[in-house]
Design a protein around this motif. Sequence first.
Motif, mmCIF file in Angstrom:
data_model
loop_
_atom_site.group_PDB
_atom_site.id
_atom_site.type_symbol
_atom_site.label_atom_id
_atom_site.label_comp_id
_atom_site.label_asym_id
_atom_site.label_seq_id
_atom_site.Cartn_x
_atom_site.Cartn_y
_atom_site.Cartn_z
ATOM 1 N N ILE A 1 0.578 -1.287 0.329
ATOM 2 C CA ILE A 1 -0.148 0.072 -0.118
ATOM 3 C C ILE A 1 0.536 1.358 -0.150
ATOM 4 N N PRO A 2 1.719 0.707 0.777
ATOM 5 C CA PRO A 2 2.160 2.890 0.718
ATOM 6 C C PRO A 2 3.108 3.584 -0.524
ATOM 7 N N TYR A 3 3.960 1.897 -1.132
ATOM 8 C CA TYR A 3 4.547 2.161 -2.080
ATOM 9 C C TYR A 3 3.403 2.300 -3.336
ATOM 10 N N LEU A 4 2.288 1.345 -3.392
ATOM 11 C CA LEU A 4 1.495 2.377 -4.319
ATOM 12 C C LEU A 4 0.631 3.759 -4.064
ATOM 13 N N ASN A 5 0.145 3.982 -3.435
ATOM 14 C CA ASN A 5 0.182 5.351 -2.883
ATOM 15 C C ASN A 5 1.571 6.062 -3.753
ATOM 16 N N GLN A 6 2.298 5.751 -3.569
ATOM 17 C CA GLN A 6 3.781 7.084 -3.793
ATOM 18 C C GLN A 6 3.638 6.702 -5.764
ATOM 19 N N ILE A 7 3.605 6.119 -6.052
ATOM 20 C CA ILE A 7 3.801 5.592 -6.955
ATOM 21 C C ILE A 7 2.078 5.877 -7.909
ATOM 22 N N ILE A 8 0.578 6.073 -7.210
ATOM 23 C CA ILE A 8 -0.314 7.357 -7.234
ATOM 24 C C ILE A 8 0.102 8.268 -7.355
ATOM 25 N N ASP A 9 0.505 9.074 -6.717
ATOM 26 C CA ASP A 9 1.050 11.011 -6.336
ATOM 27 C C ASP A 9 2.370 11.053 -7.546
ATOM 28 N N ASN A 10 2.527 9.721 -7.808
ATOM 29 C CA ASN A 10 4.178 10.316 -8.944
ATOM 30 C C ASN A 10 3.637 9.744 -10.289
ATOM 31 N N GLN A 11 2.478 9.006 -10.717
ATOM 32 C CA GLN A 11 2.249 9.190 -11.614
ATOM 33 C C GLN A 11 1.750 9.921 -12.434
ATOM 34 N N LYS A 12 2.003 10.321 -13.688
ATOM 35 C CA LYS A 12 1.305 11.961 -14.873
ATOM 36 C C LYS A 12 0.316 11.634 -15.257
ATOM 37 N N GLU A 13 0.090 10.121 -15.707
ATOM 38 C CA GLU A 13 -0.968 9.660 -16.261
ATOM 39 C C GLU A 13 -1.874 9.139 -15.533
ATOM 40 N N ASN A 14 -3.095 9.004 -16.030
ATOM 41 C CA ASN A 14 -4.048 8.392 -15.090
ATOM 42 C C ASN A 14 -3.642 6.908 -14.539
ATOM 43 N N ILE B 1 -5.677 5.254 -12.489
ATOM 44 C CA ILE B 1 -6.903 4.164 -12.326
ATOM 45 C C ILE B 1 -6.661 3.069 -12.331
ATOM 46 N N ASN B 2 -5.923 2.760 -13.078
ATOM 47 C CA ASN B 2 -5.213 0.726 -13.091
ATOM 48 C C ASN B 2 -4.252 0.637 -11.535
ATOM 49 N N THR B 3 -3.326 1.575 -10.931
ATOM 50 C CA THR B 3 -2.870 1.539 -10.110
ATOM 51 C C THR B 3 -3.991 1.603 -8.921
ATOM 52 N N VAL B 4 -5.129 2.535 -8.917
ATOM 53 C CA VAL B 4 -5.916 2.854 -7.717
ATOM 54 C C VAL B 4 -6.641 1.373 -7.787
ATOM 55 N N ASP B 5 -6.762 0.508 -8.024
ATOM 56 C CA ASP B 5 -7.573 -0.721 -9.088
ATOM 57 C C ASP B 5 -6.915 -1.619 -8.196
ATOM 58 N N TYR B 6 -5.817 -1.630 -8.313
ATOM 59 C CA TYR B 6 -4.359 -2.506 -7.982
ATOM 60 C C TYR B 6 -5.040 -2.275 -6.494
ATOM 61 N N LYS B 7 -4.886 -0.969 -6.028
ATOM 62 C CA LYS B 7 -4.932 -0.761 -4.433
ATOM 63 C C LYS B 7 -5.905 -1.682 -3.662
ATOM 64 N N GLY B 8 -7.315 -1.576 -4.521
ATOM 65 C CA GLY B 8 -7.946 -2.211 -4.416
ATOM 66 C C GLY B 8 -7.969 -3.183 -3.751
ATOM 67 N N LEU B 9 -7.371 -3.672 -5.137
ATOM 68 C CA LEU B 9 -7.374 -5.229 -5.205
ATOM 69 C C LEU B 9 -6.273 -5.972 -3.702
ATOM 70 N N MET B 10 -5.311 -5.307 -3.302
ATOM 71 C CA MET B 10 -4.319 -5.633 -2.595
ATOM 72 C C MET B 10 -4.974 -4.936 -0.778
ATOM 73 N N LEU B 11 -5.769 -4.435 -0.736
ATOM 74 C CA LEU B 11 -7.182 -3.611 0.312
ATOM 75 C C LEU B 11 -7.794 -5.543 0.525
ATOM 76 N N THR B 12 -8.225 -5.697 -0.769
ATOM 77 C CA THR B 12 -9.863 -6.608 -0.643
ATOM 78 C C THR B 12 -8.898 -7.732 -0.466
ATOM 79 N N TYR B 13 -7.165 -8.174 -1.191
ATOM 80 C CA TYR B 13 -6.351 -9.420 -0.388
ATOM 81 C C TYR B 13 -6.350 -9.947 0.984
#
Length: 322
Positions: free
Chosen positions: A216-229, A231-243
Amino acid sequence: MNKRLLWLLFSILFMAGCSVLSSTDPEFSRENYDSWYDKGEYQKALNHVNERLETYPEDALLWNEKGYILISMEQYNEALQPLEKAIELNAELDSAYNNKALAYNETGEYEQAIVAAQKAIDLSEEEPEQFINMGNALSFLERDEKALEYFNKALAIDANAPYAQYGKGVSLYFLGKYEEGIPYFENYLHSYPNDIDALWYLVYSYDTLGDYMETIPYLNQIIDNQKENPINTVDYKGLMLTYAGELEEATTIYDGIIEQYPNEAIGYYGKGVLQIQQGQTDNGLQSLEQAVALDNSLKETAYNDPLLSSVYNDELFKRIVE
């Protein structure tokens, strides 16, 4: 995503191996070039070296510098000619061979990169760069055990060399030694904290190990630094939280995706999975049906999704994925 291709992005960043040989050009100054590199003024550096070569055409270091400038400008094929000229003038110039290895890695000529890197190593074993370039070439050729040996040699010279840390992490990752590789990516991030590729390697490593909350901390960092959309990274974060069983937080993630991207299937699919996980089977199947209506390819995803195993025999689910 071909994760090995992420490695390609780093080879242009290596500094050329140093040489104790002196230039015949009295105006040759490493400090000047380093200043231009730091500012990204590559054309200015190239213009200067071309002017000096008119007066000192037999200066091997000037030709080597020209090759390195062209590499910095991502003109890898063009860089090879001046590097060959540098070697023709001085066959003992280790940094010219090292730069050739760097250029060959970028053009995908990995066997040639190995030959050039080995020559640089034969001439000098005092700098980590040539070992890193050799490790790069071997890594691209999926010879990960051998690549690891060279990254270890680089680290024996400089235990804090960032790209050797990164390279070792990559080798361990592709050898399936995810837990061993994690500290090397983390050490690399001390020097380059927002490097997206290194962050993804950590996400993939922790995901594979089943340590879902560690992603999660790394996904948050990726989301904060992604210049493009993102959404797929946010979805990955949702999946990790689900698991990880953090269903309430995951629900917030997917509700946010649906609100922001109402015509994207990914939000409805994630919410449907969560609803089924929470025992809201009817609502979950309706969300899945909506997701498939927006993206028909999700039928196969749903059919093979272990998180949906509880509804595999449900008639509505069968109709959704048929």
